[in-house]
Enzyme design. Structure first.
Site, PDB file in Angstrom:
ATOM      1  N   SER A 163       0.554  -0.870  -0.059  1.00  0.00           N
ATOM      2  CA  SER A 163      -0.128   0.422   0.101  1.00  0.00           C
ATOM      3  C   SER A 163       0.565   1.254   0.143  1.00  0.00           C
ATOM      4  O   SER A 163       2.129   0.898   0.686  1.00  0.00           O
ATOM      5  CB  SER A 163      -1.032  -0.278   1.324  1.00  0.00           C
TER       6      SER A 163
ATOM      7  N   ASP B 203      -0.971  -1.539  -3.930  1.00  0.00           N
ATOM      8  CA  ASP B 203      -1.849  -1.667  -3.792  1.00  0.00           C
ATOM      9  C   ASP B 203      -2.852  -0.189  -3.422  1.00  0.00           C
ATOM     10  O   ASP B 203      -2.272   0.541  -2.844  1.00  0.00           O
ATOM     11  CB  ASP B 203      -2.339  -2.429  -2.176  1.00  0.00           C
TER      12      ASP B 203
ATOM     13  N   HIS C 299     -11.131  -7.186  -3.129  1.00  0.00           N
ATOM     14  CA  HIS C 299     -10.911  -7.393  -1.927  1.00  0.00           C
ATOM     15  C   HIS C 299     -11.076  -6.901  -0.781  1.00  0.00           C
ATOM     16  O   HIS C 299     -12.506  -7.847  -0.466  1.00  0.00           O
ATOM     17  CB  HIS C 299     -10.680  -5.211  -2.058  1.00  0.00           C
ATOM     18  N   GLY C 300     -10.361  -7.090   0.215  1.00  0.00           N
ATOM     19  CA  GLY C 300     -11.582  -6.701   1.754  1.00  0.00           C
ATOM     20  C   GLY C 300     -11.241  -8.398   2.072  1.00  0.00           C
ATOM     21  O   GLY C 300     -13.174  -9.206   2.262  1.00  0.00           O
TER      22      GLY C 300
ATOM     23  N   ASN D 132      -7.502 -10.895  -2.009  1.00  0.00           N
ATOM     24  CA  ASN D 132      -6.341  -9.646  -1.506  1.00  0.00           C
ATOM     25  C   ASN D 132      -6.730  -9.630  -0.002  1.00  0.00           C
ATOM     26  O   ASN D 132      -7.949 -10.232   1.049  1.00  0.00           O
ATOM     27  CB  ASN D 132      -7.540  -8.126  -1.865  1.00  0.00           C
TER      28      ASN D 132
ATOM     29  N   ASP E 226      -4.558  -8.621   3.593  1.00  0.00           N
ATOM     30  CA  ASP E 226      -3.432  -8.001   4.397  1.00  0.00           C
ATOM     31  C   ASP E 226      -4.003  -8.539   6.063  1.00  0.00           C
ATOM     32  O   ASP E 226      -3.570  -9.283   7.005  1.00  0.00           O
ATOM     33  CB  ASP E 226      -4.253  -6.479   4.674  1.00  0.00           C
TER      34      ASP E 226
END
Ligand code: G3H
Ligand code: 13P
Ligand code: ZN
Length: 306
Positions: A48, A80, A207-208, A251, A253
């Site tokens: 990021s 990102d 994402h997420g 994605n 994280d």
């Protein structure tokens, strides 16, 4: 080496997805790459803007360059959530393989204009571009996701045609962070199907997507953490998105952050006499590697696809 688009196409055809895993230090990067190598899987290592600032962009590109040599796996460096043309340009000029321009908070026409500008610049240098349409929301907004934050399929078609981007992040109910859902996790597969009708075989991105393993959360809480009771995306839903739909990049994280934290907390508590940081970091790193490896094997189906 085969580029990311080759793997997106392959993923679409074969029903797997590439994991995009965020890192913000060398230990994280090596954990992700080791898991990819171990499973003969292609992998996207993502930073990021915050990670760029934390680690330093030249350190990132240098470390990834070495990782690409050291680990026997296709490794792609990705920016990102790039927020501006300048940020994406910097990543392109530094030699990233792929950038995301995230102008999803802007009005549609502005998002189109900025994403198109990034795509034109990046493509001249052979760099792939991801953009986002629709907005991922936090927990509070999960209940109101009926009110227009999801990706509009018709707009998605126009967006892709006008911008020339290579992949599109869609909002179908996932959100960033650990606290994604108040009640039961739900994703809008009808929206995915509509998008796919209008954009057949076009690479889509989720994402997420962290699943926020309750056992890992409990361990962190038992070790003095205060994570409460977060809820992530049920892996059955993620699996459906990548096997039955055109989602080719997932994605993660948050799951890595929680796993890393568990290892460090455990080490510090079990060995209070230790003050060698390599020892406690090693446990966080090992946890992170295990999470990536399990996702590659059991969720993404990307093992053996290198
Ligand atoms: O999607 C965002 C990633 O989780 C990165 O978060 O901006 O805190 O590094 P960050
Ligand atoms: P999570 O917070 O669910 O891990 O999502 C990460 C992400 O989307 C990075 O771009
Ligand atoms: Zn994201």
């Amino acid at each position: 080496m085969k580029d990311l688009l080759f793997y997106y196409k392959k993923a679409n055809k074969k029903g797997f997805a590439l994991g995009a895993f965020n890192f913000s230090n060398l230990e994280g990067l090596k954990a992700i790459c080791a898991a990819a190598e171990e499973n003969k899987s292609p992998v996207i290592v993502a930073v990021s803007e915050g990670a760029m600032a934390f680690m330093g962009e030249e350190y990132i590109t240098s470390c990834v360059k070495i990782a690409k040599k050291e680990f026997k796996a296709p490794i792609f460096l990705h920016l990102d959530h790039g927020q501006s043309f300048e940020s994406c340009k910097k990543a392109v000029d530094l030699g990233f393989d792929s950038v995301m321009i995230d102008a999803s908070a802007l009005p549609f026409e502005d998002n189109v204009r900025l994403s198109k500008k990034v795509a034109a610049y990046a493509h001249k240098k052979g760099v792939q571009v991801e953009a986002e349409l629709g907005q991922l929301k936090g927990t509070e907004d999960n209940v109101t996701s009926e009110h227009g934050h999801f990706t509009d399929p018709l707009q998605a078609k126009t967006f892709v045609e006008k911008t020339g981007v290579d992949s599109l992040a869609v909002a179908i109910g996932t959100s960033h962070g650990a606290y994604k859902f108040k009640g039961k996790a739900e994703l809008k597969f009808d929206i995915l199907s509509e998008i796919e009708k209008l954009l057949p075989s076009f690479p889509l991105v989720l994402h997420g997507a962290s699943s926020v393993d309750p056992k890992m959360v409990e361990r962190v809480n038992n070790l003095g953490g205060k994570l409460g009771s977060p809820v992530g995306v049920d892996e059955k839903l993620t699996k459906k998105a990548l096997t039955e739909h055109n989602v080719v990049k997932i994605n993660t994280d948050t799951d890595l952050r929680i796993a890393f934290t568990e290892g460090v907390r455990r080490s510090l508590i079990e060995k209070p006499e230790n003050f060698d940081q390599r020892k406690y970091i090693a446990l966080g790193q090992a946890n992170m590697r295990e999470v990536v490896s399990n996702k590659i094997k059991n969720l993404l189906n990307s093992a053996g696809q290198a």
